[in-house]
Design a protein around this motif. Structure first.
Motif, PDB file in Angstrom:
ATOM      1  N   ASN A 105      60.210  -5.499  84.287  1.00 12.31           N
ATOM      2  CA  ASN A 105      61.117  -6.246  85.153  1.00 12.31           C
ATOM      3  C   ASN A 105      62.566  -6.034  84.711  1.00 12.31           C
ATOM      4  O   ASN A 105      63.444  -6.801  85.076  1.00 12.31           O
ATOM      5  N   PHE A 106      62.816  -4.985  83.938  1.00 15.87           N
ATOM      6  CA  PHE A 106      64.174  -4.662  83.508  1.00 15.87           C
ATOM      7  C   PHE A 106      64.928  -3.973  84.645  1.00 15.87           C
ATOM      8  O   PHE A 106      64.314  -3.351  85.526  1.00 15.87           O
ATOM      9  N   MET A 107      66.243  -4.031  84.601  1.00 17.87           N
ATOM     10  CA  MET A 107      67.085  -3.408  85.615  1.00 17.87           C
ATOM     11  C   MET A 107      66.785  -1.920  85.765  1.00 17.87           C
ATOM     12  O   MET A 107      66.854  -1.372  86.865  1.00 17.87           O
ATOM     13  N   SER A 108      66.424  -1.274  84.693  1.00 18.51           N
ATOM     14  CA  SER A 108      66.150   0.163  84.734  1.00 18.51           C
ATOM     15  C   SER A 108      64.929   0.505  85.595  1.00 18.51           C
ATOM     16  O   SER A 108      64.731   1.669  85.940  1.00 18.51           O
ATOM     17  N   ASN A 109      64.145  -0.493  85.974  1.00 18.31           N
ATOM     18  CA  ASN A 109      62.955  -0.255  86.792  1.00 18.31           C
ATOM     19  C   ASN A 109      63.117  -0.774  88.218  1.00 18.31           C
ATOM     20  O   ASN A 109      62.144  -0.879  88.946  1.00 18.31           O
ATOM     21  N   ILE A 110      64.331  -1.107  88.629  1.00 18.87           N
ATOM     22  CA  ILE A 110      64.497  -1.571  90.004  1.00 18.87           C
ATOM     23  C   ILE A 110      65.306  -0.566  90.818  1.00 18.87           C
ATOM     24  O   ILE A 110      66.171   0.132  90.294  1.00 18.87           O
ATOM     25  N   VAL A 111      64.957  -0.494  92.086  1.00 26.45           N
ATOM     26  CA  VAL A 111      65.710   0.265  93.079  1.00 26.45           C
ATOM     27  C   VAL A 111      65.782  -0.614  94.317  1.00 26.45           C
ATOM     28  O   VAL A 111      65.046  -1.594  94.439  1.00 26.45           O
ATOM     29  N   LEU A 112      66.678  -0.277  95.227  1.00 29.55           N
ATOM     30  CA  LEU A 112      66.801  -1.030  96.466  1.00 29.55           C
ATOM     31  C   LEU A 112      66.258  -0.193  97.603  1.00 29.55           C
ATOM     32  O   LEU A 112      66.496   1.017  97.669  1.00 29.55           O
ATOM     33  N   ALA A 113      65.511  -0.842  98.476  1.00 28.67           N
ATOM     34  CA  ALA A 113      64.844  -0.140  99.568  1.00 28.67           C
ATOM     35  C   ALA A 113      64.993  -0.930 100.862  1.00 28.67           C
ATOM     36  O   ALA A 113      65.188  -2.146 100.838  1.00 28.67           O
ATOM     37  N   TRP A 117      73.110  -5.452 104.863  1.00 24.00           N
ATOM     38  CA  TRP A 117      73.491  -6.489 103.900  1.00 24.00           C
ATOM     39  C   TRP A 117      72.929  -7.850 104.303  1.00 24.00           C
ATOM     40  O   TRP A 117      72.799  -8.734 103.473  1.00 24.00           O
ATOM     41  N   VAL A 118      72.642  -8.028 105.599  1.00 25.80           N
ATOM     42  CA  VAL A 118      72.134  -9.301 106.117  1.00 25.80           C
ATOM     43  C   VAL A 118      71.114  -9.013 107.215  1.00 25.80           C
ATOM     44  O   VAL A 118      71.016  -7.890 107.702  1.00 25.80           O
ATOM     45  N   GLY A 119      70.397 -10.046 107.614  1.00 25.90           N
ATOM     46  CA  GLY A 119      69.480  -9.915 108.742  1.00 25.90           C
ATOM     47  C   GLY A 119      68.076  -9.511 108.343  1.00 25.90           C
ATOM     48  O   GLY A 119      67.725  -9.444 107.169  1.00 25.90           O
ATOM     49  N   LYS A 120      67.263  -9.222 109.365  1.00 27.49           N
ATOM     50  CA  LYS A 120      65.856  -8.894 109.142  1.00 27.49           C
ATOM     51  C   LYS A 120      65.667  -7.595 108.372  1.00 27.49           C
ATOM     52  O   LYS A 120      64.648  -7.391 107.738  1.00 27.49           O
ATOM     53  N   ARG A 121      66.645  -6.681 108.447  1.00 27.82           N
ATOM     54  CA  ARG A 121      66.518  -5.393 107.748  1.00 27.82           C
ATOM     55  C   ARG A 121      67.329  -5.364 106.455  1.00 27.82           C
ATOM     56  O   ARG A 121      67.684  -4.309 105.965  1.00 27.82           O
ATOM     57  N   LYS A 122      67.631  -6.538 105.892  1.00 26.88           N
ATOM     58  CA  LYS A 122      68.393  -6.595 104.649  1.00 26.88           C
ATOM     59  C   LYS A 122      67.629  -5.861 103.538  1.00 26.88           C
ATOM     60  O   LYS A 122      66.401  -5.913 103.478  1.00 26.88           O
ATOM     61  N   TYR A 123      68.379  -5.193 102.674  1.00 31.87           N
ATOM     62  CA  TYR A 123      67.761  -4.458 101.565  1.00 31.87           C
ATOM     63  C   TYR A 123      66.842  -5.367 100.747  1.00 31.87           C
ATOM     64  O   TYR A 123      67.010  -6.577 100.695  1.00 31.87           O
ATOM     65  N   GLN A 124      65.857  -4.753 100.107  1.00 29.37           N
ATOM     66  CA  GLN A 124      64.925  -5.474  99.245  1.00 29.37           C
ATOM     67  C   GLN A 124      64.894  -4.817  97.878  1.00 29.37           C
ATOM     68  O   GLN A 124      65.053  -3.606  97.757  1.00 29.37           O
ATOM     69  N   VAL A 125      64.672  -5.631  96.862  1.00 30.15           N
ATOM     70  CA  VAL A 125      64.531  -5.130  95.497  1.00 30.15           C
ATOM     71  C   VAL A 125      63.100  -4.629  95.331  1.00 30.15           C
ATOM     72  O   VAL A 125      62.143  -5.321  95.670  1.00 30.15           O
ATOM     73  N   ASP A 126      62.969  -3.405  94.833  1.00 28.32           N
ATOM     74  CA  ASP A 126      61.648  -2.824  94.598  1.00 28.32           C
ATOM     75  C   ASP A 126      61.542  -2.409  93.143  1.00 28.32           C
ATOM     76  O   ASP A 126      62.500  -1.896  92.567  1.00 28.32           O
ATOM     77  N   HIS A 127      60.393  -2.653  92.558  1.00 30.45           N
ATOM     78  CA  HIS A 127      60.136  -2.160  91.198  1.00 30.45           C
ATOM     79  C   HIS A 127      59.684  -0.711  91.321  1.00 30.45           C
ATOM     80  O   HIS A 127      58.665  -0.425  91.957  1.00 30.45           O
ATOM     81  N   PHE A 128      60.462   0.205  90.752  1.00 32.79           N
ATOM     82  CA  PHE A 128      60.185   1.643  90.826  1.00 32.79           C
ATOM     83  C   PHE A 128      58.749   1.922  90.389  1.00 32.79           C
ATOM     84  O   PHE A 128      57.972   2.521  91.115  1.00 32.79           O
ATOM     85  N   VAL A 129      58.389   1.481  89.206  1.00 29.95           N
ATOM     86  CA  VAL A 129      56.993   1.474  88.772  1.00 29.95           C
ATOM     87  C   VAL A 129      56.523   0.043  89.011  1.00 29.95           C
ATOM     88  O   VAL A 129      57.061  -0.891  88.418  1.00 29.95           O
ATOM     89  N   PRO A 130      55.568  -0.163  89.905  1.00 37.55           N
ATOM     90  CA  PRO A 130      55.155  -1.519  90.277  1.00 37.55           C
ATOM     91  C   PRO A 130      54.725  -2.366  89.078  1.00 37.55           C
ATOM     92  O   PRO A 130      54.111  -1.860  88.131  1.00 37.55           O
ATOM     93  N   LEU A 131      55.059  -3.645  89.150  1.00 37.32           N
ATOM     94  CA  LEU A 131      54.641  -4.572  88.095  1.00 37.32           C
ATOM     95  C   LEU A 131      53.123  -4.542  87.937  1.00 37.32           C
ATOM     96  O   LEU A 131      52.610  -4.580  86.820  1.00 37.32           O
ATOM     97  N   SER A 132      52.425  -4.446  89.058  1.00 39.93           N
ATOM     98  CA  SER A 132      50.958  -4.460  89.033  1.00 39.93           C
ATOM     99  C   SER A 132      50.361  -3.215  88.380  1.00 39.93           C
ATOM    100  O   SER A 132      49.172  -3.182  88.083  1.00 39.93           O
ATOM    101  N   ARG A 133      51.211  -2.206  88.148  1.00 34.06           N
ATOM    102  CA  ARG A 133      50.717  -0.966  87.536  1.00 34.06           C
ATOM    103  C   ARG A 133      51.436  -0.670  86.224  1.00 34.06           C
ATOM    104  O   ARG A 133      51.555   0.465  85.804  1.00 34.06           O
ATOM    105  N   GLY A 134      51.920  -1.747  85.590  1.00 29.55           N
ATOM    106  CA  GLY A 134      52.484  -1.611  84.251  1.00 29.55           C
ATOM    107  C   GLY A 134      53.990  -1.491  84.175  1.00 29.55           C
ATOM    108  O   GLY A 134      54.530  -1.284  83.090  1.00 29.55           O
TER     109      GLY A 134
END
Length: 107
Positions: free
Chosen positions: A70-78, A50-67
């Protein structure tokens, strides 16, 4: 309702505009995603910090750069390691075994 003081919203909105992606999400959407993933990294299944250097990051399941959108349905946490390693790959390029027949995206 627009929440202008939302770091997730502003950071990812700028990237979405750069790639011409539609949609937006906010910290409440991220919290719902965290609950849905039961606090685990979407890709490796390790517990997310939840905190620190290894805090979760938001990832776009299908990358923005590949189409991807930015909707919630395309995000996962990694975890940072998985997010960095995945970069702009499609998820099935990054972790093919995760997408074999019978696997579920949120399991």
């Amino acid at each position: 309702m627009l929440r202008s003081n939302d770091a997730y919203r502003s950071k990812h909105k700028r990237r979405a505009v750069k790639y011409g992606a539609r949609g937006s999400f906010d910290k409440w959407d991220v919290q719902m995603r965290l609950d849905k993933q039961k606090g685990l990294c979407h890709y490796c299944g390790e517990k997310l910090d939840w905190v620190g250097k290894r805090k979760y990051q938001v990832d776009h399941f299908v990358p923005l750069s590949r189409g991807g959108s930015n909707f919630m349905s395309n995000i996962v946490l990694a975890c940072p390691e998985c997010n960095r390693e995945k970069a702009d790959k499609f998820p099935w390029e990054f972790r093919p075994a995760r997408f074999e027949v019978g696997c579920k995206r949120d399991s």
